[in-house]
Design a protein around this motif. Sequence first.
Motif, PDB file in Angstrom:
ATOM      1  N   TRP A   1       0.819  -1.099  -0.112  1.00 31.13           N
ATOM      2  CA  TRP A   1       0.118  -0.064   0.211  1.00 31.13           C
ATOM      3  C   TRP A   1       0.950   1.345  -0.086  1.00 31.13           C
ATOM      4  CZ3 TRP A   1       0.595   2.954   4.618  1.00 31.13           C
ATOM      5  CH2 TRP A   1       1.154   2.502   5.345  1.00 31.13           C
ATOM      6  N   MET A   2       2.122   0.985   0.190  1.00 32.63           N
ATOM      7  CA  MET A   2       2.861   2.149   0.192  1.00 32.63           C
ATOM      8  C   MET A   2       3.199   2.892  -0.940  1.00 32.63           C
ATOM      9  SD  MET A   2       3.884   3.263   3.224  1.00 32.63           S
ATOM     10  CE  MET A   2       5.201   4.101   2.947  1.00 32.63           C
ATOM     11  N   LEU A   3       2.900   2.178  -2.070  1.00 35.49           N
ATOM     12  CA  LEU A   3       3.078   2.433  -3.551  1.00 35.49           C
ATOM     13  C   LEU A   3       2.013   2.531  -4.125  1.00 35.49           C
ATOM     14  CD1 LEU A   3       6.434   0.634  -4.537  1.00 35.49           C
ATOM     15  CD2 LEU A   3       6.355   2.972  -3.620  1.00 35.49           C
ATOM     16  N   PRO A   4       1.778   3.073  -5.583  1.00 38.71           N
ATOM     17  CA  PRO A   4       0.564   3.337  -5.769  1.00 38.71           C
ATOM     18  C   PRO A   4      -0.286   2.045  -6.175  1.00 38.71           C
ATOM     19  CG  PRO A   4       1.909   4.703  -7.057  1.00 38.71           C
ATOM     20  CD  PRO A   4       2.739   3.745  -6.123  1.00 38.71           C
ATOM     21  N   ALA A   5      -1.581   2.038  -5.956  1.00 38.05           N
ATOM     22  CA  ALA A   5      -2.359   0.648  -5.626  1.00 38.05           C
ATOM     23  C   ALA A   5      -2.542   0.063  -7.011  1.00 38.05           C
ATOM     24  CB  ALA A   5      -3.659   1.130  -5.377  1.00 38.05           C
TER      25      ALA A   5
ATOM     26  N   PRO B   1      15.762   3.073  -6.109  1.00 41.41           N
ATOM     27  CA  PRO B   1      16.095   2.523  -4.840  1.00 41.41           C
ATOM     28  C   PRO B   1      15.400   3.074  -3.749  1.00 41.41           C
ATOM     29  CG  PRO B   1      18.100   3.304  -6.175  1.00 41.41           C
ATOM     30  CD  PRO B   1      16.906   3.772  -6.928  1.00 41.41           C
ATOM     31  N   ALA B   2      14.870   4.293  -3.871  1.00 43.32           N
ATOM     32  CA  ALA B   2      13.974   4.843  -2.925  1.00 43.32           C
ATOM     33  C   ALA B   2      12.694   4.171  -2.750  1.00 43.32           C
ATOM     34  CB  ALA B   2      13.596   6.365  -3.084  1.00 43.32           C
ATOM     35  N   ASP B   3      11.972   3.641  -3.806  1.00 43.44           N
ATOM     36  CA  ASP B   3      10.868   2.663  -3.805  1.00 43.44           C
ATOM     37  C   ASP B   3      11.221   1.343  -3.159  1.00 43.44           C
ATOM     38  OD1 ASP B   3       9.538   4.615  -5.175  1.00 43.44           O
ATOM     39  OD2 ASP B   3       9.817   3.527  -7.184  1.00 43.44           O
ATOM     40  N   VAL B   4      12.483   0.667  -3.410  1.00 43.59           N
ATOM     41  CA  VAL B   4      12.768  -0.476  -2.899  1.00 43.59           C
ATOM     42  C   VAL B   4      12.903  -0.208  -1.086  1.00 43.59           C
ATOM     43  CG1 VAL B   4      14.569  -2.285  -2.554  1.00 43.59           C
ATOM     44  CG2 VAL B   4      13.679  -1.357  -4.833  1.00 43.59           C
ATOM     45  N   TYR B   5      13.735   0.720  -0.793  1.00 51.83           N
ATOM     46  CA  TYR B   5      13.865   0.956   0.386  1.00 51.83           C
ATOM     47  C   TYR B   5      12.529   1.271   1.244  1.00 51.83           C
ATOM     48  CZ  TYR B   5      18.812   1.508  -0.992  1.00 51.83           C
ATOM     49  OH  TYR B   5      20.069   1.000  -1.676  1.00 51.83           O
ATOM     50  N   LEU B   6      11.737   2.076   0.650  1.00 53.51           N
ATOM     51  CA  LEU B   6      10.423   2.292   1.177  1.00 53.51           C
ATOM     52  C   LEU B   6       9.690   1.156   1.658  1.00 53.51           C
ATOM     53  CD1 LEU B   6       8.742   4.783   2.417  1.00 53.51           C
ATOM     54  CD2 LEU B   6       7.624   4.548   0.053  1.00 53.51           C
ATOM     55  N   LEU B   7       9.465   0.237   0.627  1.00 50.06           N
ATOM     56  CA  LEU B   7       8.787  -1.054   0.781  1.00 50.06           C
ATOM     57  C   LEU B   7       9.370  -1.929   2.169  1.00 50.06           C
ATOM     58  CD1 LEU B   7       8.038  -2.269  -2.527  1.00 50.06           C
ATOM     59  CD2 LEU B   7       6.487  -1.268  -0.754  1.00 50.06           C
ATOM     60  N   LEU B   8      10.783  -2.272   1.988  1.00 52.41           N
ATOM     61  CA  LEU B   8      11.562  -3.038   2.924  1.00 52.41           C
ATOM     62  C   LEU B   8      11.260  -2.258   4.318  1.00 52.41           C
ATOM     63  CD1 LEU B   8      14.816  -3.894   1.198  1.00 52.41           C
ATOM     64  CD2 LEU B   8      12.731  -5.271   1.508  1.00 52.41           C
ATOM     65  N   LYS B   9      11.435  -0.910   4.402  1.00 52.23           N
ATOM     66  CA  LYS B   9      11.468  -0.273   5.784  1.00 52.23           C
ATOM     67  C   LYS B   9      10.083  -0.190   6.408  1.00 52.23           C
ATOM     68  CE  LYS B   9      14.305   1.969   8.447  1.00 52.23           C
ATOM     69  NZ  LYS B   9      13.800   1.655   9.681  1.00 52.23           N
ATOM     70  N   SER B  10       9.021  -0.326   5.527  1.00 52.14           N
ATOM     71  CA  SER B  10       7.725  -0.199   5.876  1.00 52.14           C
ATOM     72  C   SER B  10       7.069  -1.605   6.292  1.00 52.14           C
ATOM     73  CB  SER B  10       6.571   0.395   4.977  1.00 52.14           C
ATOM     74  OG  SER B  10       7.147   1.781   4.540  1.00 52.14           O
ATOM     75  N   SER B  11       7.878  -2.663   5.947  1.00 57.90           N
ATOM     76  CA  SER B  11       7.143  -3.818   6.143  1.00 57.90           C
ATOM     77  C   SER B  11       7.299  -4.765   7.389  1.00 57.90           C
ATOM     78  CB  SER B  11       7.987  -4.899   5.112  1.00 57.90           C
ATOM     79  OG  SER B  11       7.540  -6.245   5.086  1.00 57.90           O
ATOM     80  N   ASP B  12       6.694  -5.407   8.022  1.00 61.25           N
ATOM     81  CA  ASP B  12       6.776  -6.081   9.243  1.00 61.25           C
ATOM     82  C   ASP B  12       7.366  -7.578   8.874  1.00 61.25           C
ATOM     83  OD1 ASP B  12       5.775  -4.519  11.015  1.00 61.25           O
ATOM     84  OD2 ASP B  12       3.735  -4.913  11.051  1.00 61.25           O
ATOM     85  N   PHE B  13       6.887  -8.014   7.469  1.00 59.28           N
ATOM     86  CA  PHE B  13       7.194  -9.313   7.088  1.00 59.28           C
ATOM     87  C   PHE B  13       8.561  -9.652   7.134  1.00 59.28           C
ATOM     88  CE2 PHE B  13       3.126 -10.451   4.497  1.00 59.28           C
ATOM     89  CZ  PHE B  13       2.278 -10.388   5.769  1.00 59.28           C
ATOM     90  N   VAL B  14       9.396  -8.500   6.600  1.00 55.68           N
ATOM     91  CA  VAL B  14      11.006  -8.757   6.214  1.00 55.68           C
ATOM     92  C   VAL B  14      11.778  -8.736   7.798  1.00 55.68           C
ATOM     93  CG1 VAL B  14      10.725  -7.920   4.114  1.00 55.68           C
ATOM     94  CG2 VAL B  14      11.461  -6.277   5.984  1.00 55.68           C
TER      95      VAL B  14
END
Length: 366
Positions: free
Chosen positions: A124-128, A137-150
């Motif tokens: 949900w952090m990126l466009p639906a 790189p910013a998109d990659v980091y944002l997903l990883l940083k926002s995830s509980d799973f990882v």
Amino acid sequence: MPAPVHTPPLFPSHSPEALLAFQFSSWYPRFSAQSIKSTVIRPLSPAFREYLDSDGVFVPEGAEDVPAESTLSDDEDAADEDEPADEPARFAFPELDAQIREAVADYGAVFPKLNFSSPRDAAWMLPASSPLKCMSPADVYLLLKSSDFVQHDLNPELVFEGCDPAPTPESSIAYELELVLRKWYPVDRARELRCFVRQENLIGISQRDPNYYDFWNERETQEKVVNAVTTFWENHIKGKWEQTQGDYTFDFLLTRDLSRGHIIDFNPYLPRTDPLLFTYEELHDLLLARTGSDPDADAGARVPELRVVDSPSHPAASRNAPAHQHNMVPIEALAMSSGRDVQEFASMWHDEIRKTMEDQDGDDEP
């Protein structure tokens, strides 16, 4: 006198070495021809692990494709000089940024994961319209940083939880964090399946997306899918992965015509892997029916059981509930959280709410 029949346990045992067979860099070289094009970057620096484990959601310096600009005023700069404060940790990964940009150039777009886990809960952090699609790189980091799973992959104790024997400080088990960049393309989640293999028997196939789709109720479609998955498994996976001792699950994406597919991921046959529309007790019953000594056993037990969401009222159906909704917070909260402790963030968040309410009251005045 016939030999006693050995009843397999509910879950197989996994040694630490067997568990590491499920990390991406271990299985992908073997099955790359049947999977999505991917790039593995390893090992990652201790600083990158520290970044993922740090508080707040923010991207490292230089990760965005546009230069960052300071939002501090001259007065705020002067205040900082007068009142020294603890600086939040600063991170920059120029070499990793370059490797991510190279993968984006090669694939058009990527979606990331670590050794075992992907940040699906942060889509949900990126466009639906294009979930998990990373263009920088910013998109990659944002997903990883926002995830509980990882977070699971950052802690070796969690990674090796349930292993038998458990790893010890004296053991020579090497676990290195890795970043996987997979070629992104739109995925129809209705065609995603999770397949369960026990003692090298394909015993169950479950719809992965917990929503109702009309086509899954067609008997001809179900038979076609079971045949397609079984044929793929027998031709490309069965007997080709001795490290798992024949106990694993694999996620599978069917082609549009439902006749073929490719591997999305592998997971260990352990409680940590969601059995979806099955329970592990039900899967165990299927295994016993498949491996039992009764020659008169139902011939249907030889065919993997397919389970789908067969009605809009199915207990698993969740069309009106966003996936991983527990992990969603307002984007304004994420923007304000960077580098702040919980008390400071809470105070700023309440101030922001108060200001918003005052503005709204002002707008309502005649």
